[in-house]
Design an enzyme around this catalytic site. Structure first.
Site, PDB file in Angstrom:
ATOM      1  N   ASP A   1      14.025 -16.557   6.458  1.00  0.00           N
ATOM      2  CA  ASP A   1      13.620 -17.946   6.274  1.00  0.00           C
ATOM      3  C   ASP A   1      12.381 -17.987   5.392  1.00  0.00           C
ATOM      4  OD1 ASP A   1      13.661 -20.905   7.393  1.00  0.00           O
ATOM      5  OD2 ASP A   1      11.578 -20.200   7.447  1.00  0.00           O
TER       6      ASP A   1
ATOM      7  N   HIS B   1      11.943 -29.569   3.326  1.00  0.00           N
ATOM      8  CA  HIS B   1      10.928 -28.979   4.186  1.00  0.00           C
ATOM      9  C   HIS B   1      10.377 -29.991   5.186  1.00  0.00           C
ATOM     10  CE1 HIS B   1       8.117 -25.339   4.290  1.00  0.00           C
ATOM     11  NE2 HIS B   1       7.888 -26.035   5.381  1.00  0.00           N
TER      12      HIS B   1
END
Length: 119
Positions: free
Chosen positions: A42, A109
């Site tokens: 990630d 995000h």
């Protein structure tokens, strides 16, 4: 892993988060994680270490630890690139920085747009 309904792809449910990893340690740590069995990485452009994440991934792939198809790479679109005319360029930048042809998951995000700031 979790099988996704739409595609049948399998997403590892445990992954290595790369936020706040020092640039000088990132490539080595990512490579070591892949060698240890991590298959989900990630990352995000805002973390400032996607080039080094990519170096770690490439080192593991070069050594035959696994194939690209065995990995699940998630990245994220930063808040200053939410406008549709910026998304493709931001994603291409991530791909270039990671040294990959694709990411498996590309997320927003944060759902908060900020004023555009060029790369």
């Amino acid at each position: 892993s979790l099988q996704l309904r739409g595609t049948g792809a399998r997403m590892p449910v445990v992954g290595l988060g790369t936020w706040k990893i020092e640039k000088s340690e990132t490539a080595k740590l990512v490579e070591a994680a892949i060698r240890a069995g991590y298959r989900h990485i990630d990352c995000a452009c805002d973390y400032g270490n996607e080039i080094e994440v990519g170096q770690g991934i490439q080192a593991a792939l070069r050594d035959g630890v696994c194939s690209r198809a065995d990995l699940w790479v998630t990245s994220k679109l930063w808040n200053t690139y939410h406008r549709k005319e910026h998304v493709q360029a931001a994603c291409k930048r991530t791909l270039t920085d990671l040294g990959l042809e694709y990411v498996d998951l590309y997320l927003i995000h944060f759902p908060i747009s900020l004023k555009f700031v060029p790369f």
